[in-house]
Design a protein around this motif. Structure first.
Motif, PDB file in Angstrom:
ATOM      1  N   ARG A 128     -24.713 -32.928  69.195  1.00 14.53           N
ATOM      2  CA  ARG A 128     -24.475 -33.139  70.624  1.00 14.53           C
ATOM      3  C   ARG A 128     -23.461 -34.261  70.837  1.00 14.53           C
ATOM      4  O   ARG A 128     -22.528 -34.134  71.624  1.00 14.53           O
ATOM      5  N   GLU A 129     -23.636 -35.356  70.086  1.00 14.79           N
ATOM      6  CA  GLU A 129     -22.727 -36.488  70.205  1.00 14.79           C
ATOM      7  C   GLU A 129     -21.301 -36.078  69.842  1.00 14.79           C
ATOM      8  O   GLU A 129     -20.354 -36.384  70.570  1.00 14.79           O
ATOM      9  N   ALA A 130     -21.133 -35.351  68.741  1.00 14.18           N
ATOM     10  CA  ALA A 130     -19.797 -34.917  68.309  1.00 14.18           C
ATOM     11  C   ALA A 130     -19.168 -33.984  69.340  1.00 14.18           C
ATOM     12  O   ALA A 130     -17.990 -34.115  69.677  1.00 14.18           O
ATOM     13  N   LEU A 131     -19.964 -33.059  69.875  1.00 13.26           N
ATOM     14  CA  LEU A 131     -19.455 -32.108  70.859  1.00 13.26           C
ATOM     15  C   LEU A 131     -19.022 -32.813  72.144  1.00 13.26           C
ATOM     16  O   LEU A 131     -17.974 -32.497  72.712  1.00 13.26           O
ATOM     17  N   VAL A 132     -19.794 -33.779  72.591  1.00 11.22           N
ATOM     18  CA  VAL A 132     -19.441 -34.521  73.805  1.00 11.22           C
ATOM     19  C   VAL A 132     -18.156 -35.314  73.587  1.00 11.22           C
ATOM     20  O   VAL A 132     -17.271 -35.322  74.441  1.00 11.22           O
ATOM     21  N   LEU A 133     -18.035 -35.962  72.450  1.00  9.56           N
ATOM     22  CA  LEU A 133     -16.833 -36.756  72.187  1.00  9.56           C
ATOM     23  C   LEU A 133     -15.584 -35.882  72.146  1.00  9.56           C
ATOM     24  O   LEU A 133     -14.570 -36.203  72.754  1.00  9.56           O
ATOM     25  N   VAL A 134     -15.666 -34.755  71.440  1.00 14.61           N
ATOM     26  CA  VAL A 134     -14.498 -33.893  71.269  1.00 14.61           C
ATOM     27  C   VAL A 134     -14.307 -32.970  72.462  1.00 14.61           C
ATOM     28  O   VAL A 134     -13.196 -32.827  72.974  1.00 14.61           O
ATOM     29  N   GLY A 135     -15.389 -32.360  72.930  1.00 13.65           N
ATOM     30  CA  GLY A 135     -15.274 -31.362  73.990  1.00 13.65           C
ATOM     31  C   GLY A 135     -15.183 -31.929  75.389  1.00 13.65           C
ATOM     32  O   GLY A 135     -14.401 -31.455  76.209  1.00 13.65           O
ATOM     33  N   ALA A 136     -15.963 -32.949  75.685  1.00 17.38           N
ATOM     34  CA  ALA A 136     -15.998 -33.480  77.047  1.00 17.38           C
ATOM     35  C   ALA A 136     -15.102 -34.699  77.227  1.00 17.38           C
ATOM     36  O   ALA A 136     -14.492 -34.877  78.276  1.00 17.38           O
ATOM     37  N   GLN A 137     -15.030 -35.540  76.212  1.00 16.09           N
ATOM     38  CA  GLN A 137     -14.241 -36.764  76.325  1.00 16.09           C
ATOM     39  C   GLN A 137     -12.816 -36.606  75.783  1.00 16.09           C
ATOM     40  O   GLN A 137     -12.016 -37.526  75.865  1.00 16.09           O
ATOM     41  N   ASN A 138     -12.518 -35.456  75.185  1.00 13.87           N
ATOM     42  CA  ASN A 138     -11.186 -35.136  74.669  1.00 13.87           C
ATOM     43  C   ASN A 138     -10.684 -36.084  73.583  1.00 13.87           C
ATOM     44  O   ASN A 138      -9.494 -36.327  73.474  1.00 13.87           O
ATOM     45  N   PHE A 139     -11.603 -36.622  72.795  1.00 10.28           N
ATOM     46  CA  PHE A 139     -11.184 -37.395  71.641  1.00 10.28           C
ATOM     47  C   PHE A 139     -10.740 -36.423  70.555  1.00 10.28           C
ATOM     48  O   PHE A 139     -11.240 -35.298  70.466  1.00 10.28           O
ATOM     49  N   THR A 140      -9.799 -36.843  69.723  1.00 14.46           N
ATOM     50  CA  THR A 140      -9.427 -36.032  68.578  1.00 14.46           C
ATOM     51  C   THR A 140     -10.571 -36.084  67.580  1.00 14.46           C
ATOM     52  O   THR A 140     -11.438 -36.955  67.655  1.00 14.46           O
ATOM     53  N   TYR A 141     -10.550 -35.172  66.634  1.00 16.99           N
ATOM     54  CA  TYR A 141     -11.574 -35.196  65.588  1.00 16.99           C
ATOM     55  C   TYR A 141     -11.523 -36.525  64.838  1.00 16.99           C
ATOM     56  O   TYR A 141     -12.561 -37.083  64.486  1.00 16.99           O
ATOM     57  N   GLU A 142     -10.326 -37.020  64.613  1.00 14.94           N
ATOM     58  CA  GLU A 142     -10.165 -38.282  63.886  1.00 14.94           C
ATOM     59  C   GLU A 142     -10.776 -39.447  64.661  1.00 14.94           C
ATOM     60  O   GLU A 142     -11.463 -40.294  64.099  1.00 14.94           O
ATOM     61  N   GLU A 143     -10.525 -39.487  65.968  1.00 13.98           N
ATOM     62  CA  GLU A 143     -11.073 -40.561  66.799  1.00 13.98           C
ATOM     63  C   GLU A 143     -12.593 -40.467  66.874  1.00 13.98           C
ATOM     64  O   GLU A 143     -13.296 -41.481  66.785  1.00 13.98           O
ATOM     65  N   ALA A 144     -13.111 -39.261  67.024  1.00 10.45           N
ATOM     66  CA  ALA A 144     -14.560 -39.073  67.079  1.00 10.45           C
ATOM     67  C   ALA A 144     -15.202 -39.482  65.753  1.00 10.45           C
ATOM     68  O   ALA A 144     -16.268 -40.102  65.738  1.00 10.45           O
ATOM     69  N   ALA A 145     -14.543 -39.161  64.653  1.00  9.82           N
ATOM     70  CA  ALA A 145     -15.056 -39.545  63.334  1.00  9.82           C
ATOM     71  C   ALA A 145     -15.106 -41.058  63.204  1.00  9.82           C
ATOM     72  O   ALA A 145     -16.078 -41.623  62.670  1.00  9.82           O
ATOM     73  N   GLU A 146     -14.081 -41.727  63.708  1.00  6.64           N
ATOM     74  CA  GLU A 146     -14.049 -43.190  63.660  1.00  6.64           C
ATOM     75  C   GLU A 146     -15.180 -43.785  64.510  1.00  6.64           C
ATOM     76  O   GLU A 146     -15.864 -44.714  64.085  1.00  6.64           O
ATOM     77  N   ILE A 147     -15.388 -43.235  65.687  1.00  3.30           N
ATOM     78  CA  ILE A 147     -16.436 -43.719  66.579  1.00  3.30           C
ATOM     79  C   ILE A 147     -17.809 -43.548  65.933  1.00  3.30           C
ATOM     80  O   ILE A 147     -18.649 -44.451  65.991  1.00  3.30           O
TER      81      ILE A 147
END
Length: 191
Positions: A128-147
């Protein structure tokens, strides 16, 4: 050229530019905090704590890097710290208690949103956290991975699994399944 010293009590790195950047990040921070807590008051508290922490630790932010990733990491860490403190509280994992506090939906979109929210809540937290970061917050996969402090491949895998679970949970076949059902669409578009 001489630089004007910061007012007394202002942390190093905390200047007007940093203040403006932090204020601009509030909507995204609120959305992310709410996706973690599902509670407006708790999410607002998390955002406030994040902004205070970012302001007081402004010297640790490297200008030119991704401010949102830095702020989301702070918020996420604060959330996990809070979660560890709340272990003794009553958990509402299936949303039964929260479900009794809501009013019945009045429109079809509300029903669909409620179904989506329920399906999203059923996802494992990491997905859920990964999906929200990438899908809703429009972070790149790299940025979401860093977060999240994980490898990029892990984030991609979590997002993919989350999407597949949502599609299955919502009995979706494709984009035509989003929005009004077939009967409603037929009534709306009949000439």
């Amino acid at each position: 050229m001489m630089q004007t010293p910061a007012p007394l009590g202002t942390p190093n790195g905390a200047d007007a530019e940093m203040r403006d950047l932090l204020l601009g990040a509030i909507p995204a921070l609120r959305a992310f905090a709410f996706s973690l807590t599902y509670d407006l008051d708790r999410s607002d508290d998390l955002v406030q704590d994040t902004l205070v922490r970012a302001w007081t630790k402004a010297e640790s932010f490297r200008r030119g890097t991704n401010l949102y990733a830095w702020l989301f990491t702070i918020l996420r860490n604060l959330f996990y710290s809070e979660q560890r403190k709340r272990k003794r509280e009553v958990e509402d994992a299936d949303g039964a208690l929260a479900g009794r506090l809501t009013s019945l939906p009045e429109q079809e979109i509300r029903v669909e949103m409620q179904e989506f929210q329920h399906a999203l809540n059923q996802l494992p937290f990491s997905q859920r956290e990964a999906l929200v970061l990438v899908g809703a917050q429009n972070f790149t996969y790299e940025e979401a991975a860093e977060i999240c402090g994980v490898a990029v491949g892990t984030i991609k895998s979590r997002v993919s699994r989350a999407r597949m679970r949502l599609i299955a949970a919502l009995d979706m076949n494709g984009c035509d399944d989003i929005g009004a059902d077939a009967l409603t669409r037929a009534a709306l578009y009949q000439a």
